[in-house]
Write a protein that holds these residues in place. Structure first.
Motif, PDB file in Angstrom:
ATOM      1  N   ALA A 105       0.858  -1.165  -0.037  1.00 42.81           N
ATOM      2  CA  ALA A 105      -0.187   0.075   0.041  1.00 42.81           C
ATOM      3  C   ALA A 105       0.724   1.251  -0.012  1.00 42.81           C
ATOM      4  O   ALA A 105       0.658   2.271  -0.682  1.00 42.81           O
ATOM      5  N   HIS A 106       1.995   1.340   0.688  1.00 44.03           N
ATOM      6  CA  HIS A 106       2.775   2.403   0.835  1.00 44.03           C
ATOM      7  C   HIS A 106       3.367   2.535  -0.717  1.00 44.03           C
ATOM      8  O   HIS A 106       3.617   3.672  -1.112  1.00 44.03           O
ATOM      9  N   MET A 107       3.979   1.385  -1.274  1.00 42.10           N
ATOM     10  CA  MET A 107       4.409   1.612  -2.739  1.00 42.10           C
ATOM     11  C   MET A 107       3.251   2.259  -3.595  1.00 42.10           C
ATOM     12  O   MET A 107       3.690   3.049  -4.264  1.00 42.10           O
ATOM     13  N   ALA A 108       2.192   1.512  -3.412  1.00 42.88           N
ATOM     14  CA  ALA A 108       1.044   2.038  -4.566  1.00 42.88           C
ATOM     15  C   ALA A 108       0.757   3.539  -4.308  1.00 42.88           C
ATOM     16  O   ALA A 108       0.689   4.313  -5.309  1.00 42.88           O
ATOM     17  N   PHE A 109       0.513   3.887  -2.982  1.00 43.62           N
ATOM     18  CA  PHE A 109       0.219   5.306  -2.710  1.00 43.62           C
ATOM     19  C   PHE A 109       1.325   6.132  -3.200  1.00 43.62           C
ATOM     20  O   PHE A 109       1.115   7.183  -3.974  1.00 43.62           O
ATOM     21  N   ALA A 110       2.672   5.634  -2.882  1.00 40.98           N
ATOM     22  CA  ALA A 110       3.571   6.729  -3.061  1.00 40.98           C
ATOM     23  C   ALA A 110       3.845   6.946  -4.642  1.00 40.98           C
ATOM     24  O   ALA A 110       4.090   8.247  -5.480  1.00 40.98           O
ATOM     25  N   LEU A 111       3.441   5.899  -5.647  1.00 37.38           N
ATOM     26  CA  LEU A 111       3.829   5.956  -7.048  1.00 37.38           C
ATOM     27  C   LEU A 111       2.699   6.398  -7.677  1.00 37.38           C
ATOM     28  O   LEU A 111       2.592   7.193  -8.751  1.00 37.38           O
ATOM     29  N   ASN A 112       1.417   6.406  -7.166  1.00 37.32           N
ATOM     30  CA  ASN A 112       0.354   7.014  -7.872  1.00 37.32           C
ATOM     31  C   ASN A 112      -0.538   7.902  -7.212  1.00 37.32           C
ATOM     32  O   ASN A 112      -1.557   8.384  -7.874  1.00 37.32           O
ATOM     33  N   ALA A 113      -0.538   8.410  -6.067  1.00 41.21           N
ATOM     34  CA  ALA A 113      -1.519   9.350  -5.567  1.00 41.21           C
ATOM     35  C   ALA A 113      -1.769  10.267  -6.265  1.00 41.21           C
ATOM     36  O   ALA A 113      -3.048  10.726  -6.450  1.00 41.21           O
ATOM     37  N   PRO A 114      -1.069  11.139  -6.856  1.00 37.56           N
ATOM     38  CA  PRO A 114      -1.317  12.365  -7.536  1.00 37.56           C
ATOM     39  C   PRO A 114      -2.340  12.023  -8.795  1.00 37.56           C
ATOM     40  O   PRO A 114      -2.970  12.809  -9.465  1.00 37.56           O
ATOM     41  N   ASN A 115      -2.475  10.921  -9.103  1.00 38.83           N
ATOM     42  CA  ASN A 115      -3.114  10.050 -10.287  1.00 38.83           C
ATOM     43  C   ASN A 115      -4.369   9.691 -10.000  1.00 38.83           C
ATOM     44  O   ASN A 115      -5.402   9.396 -10.785  1.00 38.83           O
ATOM     45  N   TYR A 116      -4.908   9.744  -8.593  1.00 38.27           N
ATOM     46  CA  TYR A 116      -5.928   9.090  -8.121  1.00 38.27           C
ATOM     47  C   TYR A 116      -7.113  10.139  -8.356  1.00 38.27           C
ATOM     48  O   TYR A 116      -6.842  11.383  -8.536  1.00 38.27           O
ATOM     49  N   GLU A 117      -8.433   9.436  -8.701  1.00 34.07           N
ATOM     50  CA  GLU A 117      -9.493  10.357  -8.883  1.00 34.07           C
ATOM     51  C   GLU A 117      -9.613  11.283  -7.675  1.00 34.07           C
ATOM     52  O   GLU A 117      -9.554  11.025  -6.700  1.00 34.07           O
ATOM     53  N   SER A 118      -9.949  12.521  -8.106  1.00 33.67           N
ATOM     54  CA  SER A 118     -10.278  13.639  -7.081  1.00 33.67           C
ATOM     55  C   SER A 118      -9.144  14.223  -6.201  1.00 33.67           C
ATOM     56  O   SER A 118      -9.233  14.445  -5.200  1.00 33.67           O
ATOM     57  N   PHE A 119      -7.975  13.752  -6.849  1.00 30.44           N
ATOM     58  CA  PHE A 119      -6.993  14.388  -6.134  1.00 30.44           C
ATOM     59  C   PHE A 119      -6.778  15.616  -5.655  1.00 30.44           C
ATOM     60  O   PHE A 119      -7.271  16.589  -6.546  1.00 30.44           O
ATOM     61  N   GLY A 120      -6.673  16.051  -4.365  1.00 25.67           N
ATOM     62  CA  GLY A 120      -6.447  17.337  -3.797  1.00 25.67           C
ATOM     63  C   GLY A 120      -8.040  17.899  -3.771  1.00 25.67           C
ATOM     64  O   GLY A 120      -8.173  19.211  -3.353  1.00 25.67           O
ATOM     65  N   PHE A 121      -8.912  17.178  -3.973  1.00 24.24           N
ATOM     66  CA  PHE A 121     -10.219  18.004  -3.724  1.00 24.24           C
ATOM     67  C   PHE A 121     -10.558  18.206  -2.096  1.00 24.24           C
ATOM     68  O   PHE A 121     -11.535  19.087  -2.069  1.00 24.24           O
ATOM     69  N   ASN A 122     -10.129  17.417  -1.556  1.00 23.65           N
ATOM     70  CA  ASN A 122      -9.888  17.642   0.164  1.00 23.65           C
ATOM     71  C   ASN A 122      -8.585  17.144   0.513  1.00 23.65           C
ATOM     72  O   ASN A 122      -7.983  16.495   0.026  1.00 23.65           O
ATOM     73  N   GLU A 147     -11.754   0.850  15.832  1.00 24.34           N
ATOM     74  CA  GLU A 147     -13.129   0.310  15.726  1.00 24.34           C
ATOM     75  C   GLU A 147     -13.220  -1.236  15.712  1.00 24.34           C
ATOM     76  O   GLU A 147     -14.229  -1.878  16.392  1.00 24.34           O
ATOM     77  N   THR A 148     -12.338  -1.710  15.008  1.00 26.96           N
ATOM     78  CA  THR A 148     -12.305  -3.089  14.902  1.00 26.96           C
ATOM     79  C   THR A 148     -11.297  -3.906  15.760  1.00 26.96           C
ATOM     80  O   THR A 148     -11.353  -5.432  16.054  1.00 26.96           O
ATOM     81  N   GLY A 149     -10.263  -2.986  16.190  1.00 27.13           N
ATOM     82  CA  GLY A 149      -9.162  -3.653  16.857  1.00 27.13           C
ATOM     83  C   GLY A 149      -8.146  -4.295  15.923  1.00 27.13           C
ATOM     84  O   GLY A 149      -7.118  -4.810  16.401  1.00 27.13           O
ATOM     85  N   GLU A 150      -8.339  -4.166  14.642  1.00 30.69           N
ATOM     86  CA  GLU A 150      -7.613  -5.126  13.674  1.00 30.69           C
ATOM     87  C   GLU A 150      -6.095  -4.370  13.662  1.00 30.69           C
ATOM     88  O   GLU A 150      -6.222  -2.950  13.395  1.00 30.69           O
ATOM     89  N   ALA A 151      -4.940  -5.024  13.523  1.00 30.40           N
ATOM     90  CA  ALA A 151      -3.597  -4.456  13.456  1.00 30.40           C
ATOM     91  C   ALA A 151      -3.324  -4.743  11.775  1.00 30.40           C
ATOM     92  O   ALA A 151      -3.526  -6.035  11.562  1.00 30.40           O
ATOM     93  N   ILE A 152      -2.726  -3.989  11.064  1.00 32.20           N
ATOM     94  CA  ILE A 152      -2.822  -4.030   9.635  1.00 32.20           C
ATOM     95  C   ILE A 152      -1.282  -3.725   8.926  1.00 32.20           C
ATOM     96  O   ILE A 152      -0.712  -2.986   9.541  1.00 32.20           O
ATOM     97  N   GLU A 153      -0.729  -4.658   8.750  1.00 35.91           N
ATOM     98  CA  GLU A 153       0.507  -4.522   7.987  1.00 35.91           C
ATOM     99  C   GLU A 153       0.794  -4.288   6.934  1.00 35.91           C
ATOM    100  O   GLU A 153       1.643  -3.669   6.051  1.00 35.91           O
ATOM    101  N   ASP A 154      -0.359  -4.692   5.996  1.00 32.57           N
ATOM    102  CA  ASP A 154      -0.325  -3.941   4.357  1.00 32.57           C
ATOM    103  C   ASP A 154      -1.586  -3.440   4.094  1.00 32.57           C
ATOM    104  O   ASP A 154      -2.607  -4.227   4.115  1.00 32.57           O
ATOM    105  N   GLY A 155      -1.547  -2.397   4.019  1.00 32.20           N
ATOM    106  CA  GLY A 155      -3.157  -1.505   3.884  1.00 32.20           C
ATOM    107  C   GLY A 155      -2.862  -0.163   4.213  1.00 32.20           C
ATOM    108  O   GLY A 155      -1.804   0.301   4.820  1.00 32.20           O
ATOM    109  N   ALA A 156      -4.117   0.501   4.497  1.00 30.63           N
ATOM    110  CA  ALA A 156      -4.118   1.788   5.171  1.00 30.63           C
ATOM    111  C   ALA A 156      -5.238   2.035   5.853  1.00 30.63           C
ATOM    112  O   ALA A 156      -6.222   1.453   5.624  1.00 30.63           O
TER     113      ALA A 156
END
Lengths: 358, 77
Positions: A105-122, A147-156
């Protein structure tokens, strides 16, 4: 907004009182928290209101944002669903995101975030979860869904918040680095590592280039690391981090200076690794030397004219923490987790990021 | 202040790099950097217009932020 270093017991009481909390701390402490209206990320490094920079495996950094928001919802994302993150933010609101370092998720976000739909709208503000540098190869950074108590190693994990009428959220960054006067560096592809670099248009082995640069620099200094005065070069060598390459690459994004920090020890065969990706076509320069980070930072703070009571969240980079010797030093009213990367709409490095509610 | 239509020449001039401004809003700077690169690789009228429209929409969505209003004044007077 109230920001404080808290014990496990103090934080449990806040959760029981149904406060909406942004929490940072060591994974083992976060895992002991009860379910509630909170999100968390792992790091033992903090900038605190009382002591300034500190390292703690027992304490939690807690921001209580209950009174600043009208509504709040928590959502988990995977690398595949992250492109929805900007769209999911409510109108007149903001989103707060934590992603574990080195996850897909870190890699995906870093490489692609500015191309995500509605980038910067909020505003999208957040950080990359970390671990103690002693645990780099032993423990994976984690984020927590309270809310769920879940610990996540990959995701956001993302907290989407709407603001009361008449309020507005605005992201700011404080980057003490400027582009240096040296070579212009470009890369032939996007990525968190690079084997080759175009130096003023001429292709070279990037590791060899950086080794040459490092040999010409004198960045060695001393720093207070966990209460002990240490030679920073030796400490970084122990932790298998880059030595003598404390200055990031800096890109000029239409006037916004965005850093790319060096992640790992340079290896001639494996190339050079970064905390954030370099992008094809973007022109980078090594940062100009910064002999007095705290002094430079103080000047920038004065220029920002940010009111302490308006700051909902801020975070700084573990490399600034180390290289600038921030342990026991204060960075004005900017307190919060010290991270393996900062998010101000997109991933940035060695940059203080903050969100104001005005 | 109303945000001028996506067909206004100023939007196209920004994404094609014909005109440059000193702006304040961080998301606008990041987006312009990406759009100008995209347009330099694909300068077709469709891409220029789509990029201009995307930039305009970012301004529309953030008009409550003072820095965005200032940037709009910087561009359009």
């Amino acid at each position: 907004m109230k920001h404080q270093i808290s014990t496990l017991e103090e934080t449990q009481k806040l959760i029981a009182a149904e406060r909406i909390l942004l929490i940072a701390g060591d994974e083992a402490v976060l895992a002991k928290l009860p379910k509630g209206r909170w999100v968390g990320g792992s790091t033992p490094y903090f900038m605190t209101p009382g002591k300034g920079g500190m390292v703690s495996r027992d304490s939690l950094f807690v921001s209580d944002i209950t009174d600043a928001v009208a509504t709040a919802s928590i959502k988990k994302y995977t690398a595949d669903s992250l492109p929805q993150v900007y769209k999911d933010c409510p109108d007149n609101g903001f989103s707060y995101i934590i992603i574990p370092a080195l996850s897909s998720a870190h890699m995906a976000f870093a490489l692609n975030a500015p191309n995500y739909e509605s980038f910067g709208f909020n505003p999208l503000i957040g950080w990359i979860a970390a671990v103690h540098l002693d645990d780099l190869d032993k423990v994976k950074p984690k984020v927590f869904n309270g809310e769920t108590g879940e610990a996540i190693e990959d995701g956001a994990i993302v907290l989407h918040a709407a603001l009361p009428p008449g309020k507005v959220a605005e992201i700011g960054i404080i980057n003490p680095f400027q582009q240096g006067p040296g070579d212009t560096l470009t890369f032939e592809q996007d990525g968190f590592s690079a084997a080759d670099v175009l130096v003023n248009g001429q292709k070279q082995n990037f590791a060899e280039y950086m080794m040459k640069v490092a040999s010409e620099r004198d960045d060695s200094n001393e720093a207070l690391v966990e209460g002990q005065k240490r030679n920073l070069d030796e400490y970084m060598k122990e932790k298998n981090l880059v030595t003598k390459l404390q200055l990031p690459l800096v890109a000029d994004y239409y006037g916004a200076l965005v850093n790319i920090s060096f992640f790992n020890r340079i290896d001639k065969d494996k190339g050079v690794q970064f905390y954030a990706p370099v992008f094809k076509g973007v022109k980078y320069k090594l940062a100009a030397p910064l002999p007095d980070y705290v002094g430079a930072f103080a000047k920038l703070l004065d220029a920002e004219k940010v009111q302490e009571e308006n700051i909902l969240f801020s975070c700084n980079c573990v490399l600034n923490y180390l290289y600038s010797n921030l342990e026991n030093k204060k960075t004005a009213s900017f307190v919060g987790p010290v991270a393996f990367g900062e998010i101000a709409y997109q991933l940035v490095n060695q940059t203080l990021t903050y969100l104001q509610i005005k | 202040m109303e945000v001028p239509a996506a067909t206004h020449q100023a939007w196209s001039d920004i994404v094609t790099g014909k005109k440059a401004y000193t702006l304040k809003f961080l998301a606008v700077k990041i987006l312009i950097a990406r759009l100008t690169q995209s347009v330099s690789l694909d300068p077709s009228p469709d891409n220029v217009q789509a990029s201009a429209a995307q930039l305009r929409e970012l301004f529309v969505k953030n008009m409550a932020i003072p820095a965005v209003k200032e940037d709009l004044t910087t561009i359009f007077g």
